[in-house]
Design a protein around this motif. Structure first.
Motif, short mmCIF file in Angstrom:
data_model
loop_
_atom_site.label_atom_id
_atom_site.label_comp_id
_atom_site.label_asym_id
_atom_site.label_seq_id
_atom_site.Cartn_x
_atom_site.Cartn_y
_atom_site.Cartn_z
N LYS A 112 0.84 -1.19 0.00
CA LYS A 112 0.00 0.00 0.00
C LYS A 112 0.87 1.24 0.00
N LEU A 113 0.54 2.18 -0.85
CA LEU A 113 1.26 3.44 -0.96
C LEU A 113 0.81 4.41 0.12
N ASN A 114 1.75 4.98 0.86
CA ASN A 114 1.41 6.00 1.85
C ASN A 114 1.01 7.29 1.15
N ARG A 115 -0.13 7.85 1.53
CA ARG A 115 -0.64 9.07 0.90
C ARG A 115 -0.53 10.24 1.87
N GLY A 116 -0.59 11.45 1.30
CA GLY A 116 -0.51 12.64 2.13
C GLY A 116 -0.85 13.88 1.32
N VAL A 117 -0.59 15.03 1.91
CA VAL A 117 -0.88 16.31 1.27
C VAL A 117 0.11 16.54 0.13
N VAL A 118 -0.39 16.86 -1.06
CA VAL A 118 0.47 17.16 -2.20
C VAL A 118 0.95 18.60 -2.08
N LEU A 119 2.27 18.78 -1.99
CA LEU A 119 2.86 20.10 -1.80
C LEU A 119 3.17 20.78 -3.12
N GLN A 120 3.57 19.99 -4.12
CA GLN A 120 3.90 20.52 -5.44
C GLN A 120 3.45 19.53 -6.50
N LYS A 121 3.19 20.07 -7.69
CA LYS A 121 2.77 19.24 -8.81
C LYS A 121 3.30 19.88 -10.09
N GLY A 122 3.88 19.08 -10.99
CA GLY A 122 4.41 19.67 -12.22
C GLY A 122 4.78 18.62 -13.25
N ILE A 123 5.10 19.09 -14.46
CA ILE A 123 5.46 18.24 -15.59
C ILE A 123 6.96 18.36 -15.85
N THR A 124 7.63 17.22 -16.00
CA THR A 124 9.05 17.17 -16.34
C THR A 124 9.19 16.61 -17.75
N GLU A 125 9.80 17.39 -18.64
CA GLU A 125 9.99 16.91 -20.01
C GLU A 125 11.12 15.89 -20.06
N MET A 126 11.11 15.09 -21.09
CA MET A 126 12.11 14.04 -21.26
C MET A 126 12.90 14.33 -22.52
N ARG A 127 14.20 14.55 -22.36
CA ARG A 127 15.02 14.95 -23.50
C ARG A 127 16.44 14.46 -23.31
N SER A 128 17.08 14.10 -24.43
CA SER A 128 18.52 13.86 -24.47
C SER A 128 19.12 14.90 -25.40
N PHE A 129 20.22 15.52 -24.97
CA PHE A 129 20.81 16.63 -25.73
C PHE A 129 22.30 16.70 -25.43
N VAL A 130 23.10 16.87 -26.48
CA VAL A 130 24.55 17.04 -26.32
C VAL A 130 25.03 18.01 -27.40
N VAL A 131 25.96 18.90 -27.03
CA VAL A 131 26.66 19.69 -28.05
C VAL A 131 28.14 19.31 -28.02
N GLU A 132 28.71 19.30 -29.20
CA GLU A 132 30.14 19.05 -29.36
C GLU A 132 30.74 20.15 -30.24
#
Length: 395
Positions: free
Chosen positions: A256-276
Motif C-alpha cells: 500500500k502506498l502511503n498518501r498525504g498532502v500534495v505540496l507541489q505538482k508539475g510536468i518534467t519533459e524528457m530529453r537527451s541533448f549534447v553539443v560538441e
C-alpha cells in the motif's frame, strides 16, 4: 565600471558553484554571476540523487557536513514489473558504493555558504548578462547591477547557466554540432507530505506507463507518473494521482502506498541533448549548458559536477604550470563520460517506459519485459546497471 578576475562563471547552479569552490581551493580567483536571487536558487526544488563520486567530492572539499547529517544513504534500488519487486544490490555489486538522496537545492545552499564564508563573490540578480571576445585572449562578461553596467575582464569564461542560458547560443553558428532526442512522453511529478512507502527507490514498468517512487526526507515523498508531454496537471486531481500511483507501483495485494498532502505538482519533459565540442576559444560549457539527460538515470547534477572537476583541474594546471594541454582536451575528456551517461540514461528510459506511438507493438512490450527479467536474474546484467547507477569512475 571595469573589473577583473581570473575566471568568470555564468550561473550559480551546481556546476558554477562547485567550479568556483574547487578553484578557490586551488588558489584561483573567480566571480559567479547569477540572474536569479539567492532565495530563488536556494529554494528551487530539483532532483537530488548523488553518485558516490559526487558525495566523495563534497566530503573531500569540506562541504559535506549537512549532507552527512540529512542525506539518505541507499544501498540498492528496486525494479518492479509484472506485479513483483526485484532488488538491485548496488553496494554488493560495486564493492560498497552507494547513492545518497540529498536535494539539489540543499547542495546549492552548502556551496553558497562555503563560497561566502571564504570571501568568494557571487553576484545575484545580475541583469542583462552577455559574454564577449571569448575567441581572443581577453574575454569579457557584461552585466547590469542596479543602474550600473559592469564589464568583467577575465582569462576564461565558464558557461554554467543551464540549457536555456546565454552562453551556448553566443557561440557562432556552425561551431557546434547538436545531438538531440525528444521523447514522446513526460513525467507528472508530485512532492507530498507523506512518509516514503519504501526505504529505497522503486522504478516500475506497468502496462499503463512508468512510475517512480522516490523521497526527499523521512517525511517527504517524491513520486512520478509517465504521462503525455502536453499533459495538463490541472486535469489530475490529487486523488486521481494517488490512485494511479498505487496501481502502477503495487507489487502484490498487500502493498500500500502511503498518501498525504500534495505540496507541489508539475510536468518534467524528457530529453537527451549534447553539443560538441563543449568549448569555444576561452569559453567552456559545463552542466546543462552542454548536455541534458532524461531524469530516469538520475544523472544531471552528477554529470555537471564531473564536468567541473575536469575543468577545475585543467584551469589549476594552467595557472600553476602554464600548461594548456588539459584545457585543450576538456571537451574530449568530458564527452567520453557524457556519452556513456547518455547511453545509460537512454537505456533506463527505453526499458521502463511505454512509448505509446505507432512504432510500439506487442513485440516491443515483450522485449522490455525480457530485458527487465534478464537484468534482475543475471548478476552480470545487474552489475552493469549498478556500476552506472552509482557513478562511473572519474578519468
Amino acid at each position: 565600471m571595469n573589473r577583473r578576475t581570473q575566471v568568470g562563471i555564468v550561473g550559480a547552479g551546481p556546476a558554477g558553484l562547485m567550479l568556483s569552490h574547487l578553484l578557490h581551493l586551488a588558489g584561483v580567483e573567480s566571480v559567479v554571476l547569477e540572474a536569479r536571487s539567492r532565495k530563488y536558487v536556494e529554494e528551487r526544488v530539483r532532483a537530488g540523487l548523488l553518485e558516490q563520486g559526487t558525495v566523495n567530492l563534497l566530503n573531500e572539499t569540506g562541504v559535506g557536513e549537512r549532507m552527512k547529517r540529512l542525506g539518505l544513504v541507499h544501498h540498492g534500488i528496486e525494479l518492479r514489473f509484472g506485479g513483483r519487486g526485484h532488488r538491485i544490490d548496488l553496494s554488493g555489486l560495486t564493492g560498497g558504493s552507494t547513492v545518497t538522496i540529498y536535494a539539489q537545492h540543499e547542495v546549492i545552499k552548502d556551496l553558497i555558504a562555503a563560497r561566502l564564508a571564504a570571501g568568494g563573490e557571487i553576484v545575484f540578480e545580475a541583469g542583462d548578462v552577455s559574454i564577449h571576445d571569448f575567441d581572443g585572449p581577453t574575454p569579457k562578461i557584461r552585466y547590469r547591477m542596479d543602474r550600473s553596467v559592469v564589464e568583467l575582464s577575465c582569462d576564461f569564461i565558464a558557461g554554467c547557466d543551464g540549457f536555456r542560458g546565454i552562453c551556448r547560443p553566443t557561440i557562432p553558428a556552425g561551431a557546434l554540432t547538436t545531438y538531440d532526442r525528444i521523447y514522446p512522453f513526460a513525467w507528472l511529478g508530485i512532492l507530498a507530505e507523506a512518509r516514503p512507502s519504501s526505504d529505497e527507490l522503486i522504478y516500475a514498468y506497468h502496462e499503463r506507463g512508468f512510475a517512480l517512487h522516490s523521497m526527499r526526507s523521512p517525511e517527504i515523498t517524491r513520486l512520478y507518473l509517465q504521462c503525455a508531454p502536453d499533459e495538463d496537471p490541472g486535469k489530475w486531481p490529487d486523488e486521481k494521482i494517488w490512485d494511479e500511483l498505487q496501481l502502477r507501483l503495487a507489487a502484490g495485494a498487500g502493498w500500500k502506498l502511503n498518501r498525504g498532502v500534495v505540496l507541489q505538482k508539475g510536468i518534467t519533459e524528457m530529453r537527451s541533448f549534447v553539443v560538441e565540442p563543449m568549448q569555444s576559444g576561452t569559453l567552456f560549457l559545463a552542466g546543462d549548458a552542454a548536455h541534458i539527460v532524461p531524469p530516469t538515470g538520475a544523472k544531471g547534477l552528477n554529470l555537471a559536477v564531473a564536468d567541473v572537476r575536469v575543468l577545475a583541474r585543467a584551469l589549476t594546471d594552467y595557472y600553476a604550470n602554464g600548461n594548456r594541454e588539459l584545457l585543450t582536451k576538456y571537451s574530449e575528456i568530458c564527452l567520453r563520460r557524457v556519452w556513456k551517461v547518455q547511453r545509460f540514461s537512454w537505456w533506463m528510459t527505453s526499458m521502463l517506459h511505454r512509448f505509446g506511438n505507432e512504432n510500439e507493438n506487442a513485440f516491443d512490450q515483450r522485449r522490455q519485459l525480457a530485458e527487465l527479467d534478464y537484468v534482475t536474474s543475471s548478476r552480470a546484467a545487474a552489475q552493469t546497471l549498478a556500476e552506472n547507477y552509482v557513478g562511473l569512475p572519474m578519468e
